[in-house]
Design an enzyme around this catalytic site. Sequence first.
Site, mmCIF file in Angstrom:
data_model
loop_
_atom_site.group_PDB
_atom_site.id
_atom_site.type_symbol
_atom_site.label_atom_id
_atom_site.label_comp_id
_atom_site.label_asym_id
_atom_site.label_seq_id
_atom_site.Cartn_x
_atom_site.Cartn_y
_atom_site.Cartn_z
ATOM 1 N N PRO A 2 26.037 48.385 24.785
ATOM 2 C CA PRO A 2 27.296 48.943 25.295
ATOM 3 C C PRO A 2 28.266 49.223 24.147
ATOM 4 O O PRO A 2 28.340 48.445 23.209
ATOM 5 C CB PRO A 2 27.853 47.825 26.184
ATOM 6 C CG PRO A 2 26.792 46.804 26.308
ATOM 7 C CD PRO A 2 25.823 46.998 25.187
ATOM 8 N N GLU A 3 28.972 50.340 24.249
ATOM 9 C CA GLU A 3 29.981 50.642 23.235
ATOM 10 C C GLU A 3 31.354 50.237 23.796
ATOM 11 O O GLU A 3 31.457 49.819 24.953
ATOM 12 C CB GLU A 3 29.883 52.126 22.841
ATOM 13 C CG GLU A 3 28.472 52.424 22.306
ATOM 14 C CD GLU A 3 28.303 53.722 21.517
ATOM 15 O OE1 GLU A 3 29.285 54.284 21.041
ATOM 16 O OE2 GLU A 3 27.137 54.141 21.361
ATOM 17 N N LYS A 51 34.092 45.810 20.922
ATOM 18 C CA LYS A 51 33.039 45.418 21.852
ATOM 19 C C LYS A 51 33.215 43.990 22.367
ATOM 20 O O LYS A 51 32.312 43.436 22.970
ATOM 21 C CB LYS A 51 31.679 45.568 21.166
ATOM 22 C CG LYS A 51 31.374 47.007 20.756
ATOM 23 C CD LYS A 51 30.055 47.076 20.030
ATOM 24 C CE LYS A 51 29.762 48.499 19.567
ATOM 25 N NZ LYS A 51 28.512 48.571 18.818
ATOM 26 N N ASN A 165 26.227 53.557 18.447
ATOM 27 C CA ASN A 165 25.322 54.597 17.964
ATOM 28 C C ASN A 165 25.582 55.995 18.528
ATOM 29 O O ASN A 165 25.433 56.992 17.830
ATOM 30 C CB ASN A 165 23.886 54.187 18.281
ATOM 31 C CG ASN A 165 22.950 54.637 17.174
ATOM 32 O OD1 ASN A 165 23.397 55.222 16.200
ATOM 33 N ND2 ASN A 165 21.674 54.392 17.346
ATOM 34 N N ARG A 253 19.298 51.250 12.073
ATOM 35 C CA ARG A 253 19.641 51.912 13.339
ATOM 36 C C ARG A 253 19.316 53.401 13.277
ATOM 37 O O ARG A 253 19.369 54.016 12.212
ATOM 38 C CB ARG A 253 21.143 51.730 13.658
ATOM 39 C CG ARG A 253 21.580 50.278 13.796
ATOM 40 C CD ARG A 253 20.997 49.579 15.008
ATOM 41 N NE ARG A 253 21.254 50.273 16.255
ATOM 42 C CZ ARG A 253 22.339 50.085 17.020
ATOM 43 N NH1 ARG A 253 23.269 49.244 16.666
ATOM 44 N NH2 ARG A 253 22.483 50.765 18.158
#
Length: 263
Positions: A2-3, A51, A165, A253
């Site tokens: 989750p962002e 976050k 991301n 990533r």
Amino acid sequence: MPEGHTVHRIANAFSADFEGKKVLVSSPQGRFTDAEQVSGKKLTQAKAHGKQLFLFFGKDIVRIHLGIYGKWSFQPFTANPPAPVGAVRARFQITNQVADLRGPTACEVIDQQQLSVALAKLGPDPLAKDKTGKELKKFVEKVTGSARPIAELLMNQSVIAGVGNVYRAELLFRAKLNPFVAGKLVPSSVAQEIWLDASKLMPIGVKTGMMLTRDGFLKGKPPLEDRYYVYKRAGEKCRECGGKIKLEILAGRKLYFCPRCQK
Ligand SMILES: [Zn+2]
């Protein structure tokens, strides 16, 4: 993962339904041993930074970080609360609703001093109100003072809190910026532009629950395949130049970008 917009949505849900009410806090899975410390107290405030979520029960604060697997589920009920299903780390219960937390990286009770320490580790959050421009300035300084690639800096929670991301890839494409360029070589005006763009896009995420990043697709409910410029589009045609979207691994990533547009 989750962002920030997801965590801000959760904070808003707590503010709307739980704030000002006494909350029963329990540990169905037996792993949230601090639950007793806050159970039965009034939730005085719910706040997100990046976050991380902070639930204030007076002086005691529950700090929650969802990490990769963490998830919330809110369930209203009338007579009896539903039995916890699966590995529920923490349950927050009011008279007509439960919020169950599963699989977080962190769920602990901290005090004011520990809160200051936790917040000090986090960079500015584009979803926080920034009337004075102080947060923007902090971000620009952090970016332009670093030799790390800009794409890595945007994922660093101490540089900018809340970006993950998806927003990272899309913000860089929108800025037409080479993801590998060192922060210190990014002009201040471009860093500023990225911050302002994040401050524009992320509130749409909070409002809609969708990460909408494409001009012309910032409203309504565009299908997933229309939402992004580059994210998860490796090998597909760039929507602007027709070139191929590339995927590279940076700092472990996945990084999506258009080498032709982002020179
Ligand atoms: Zn392109």
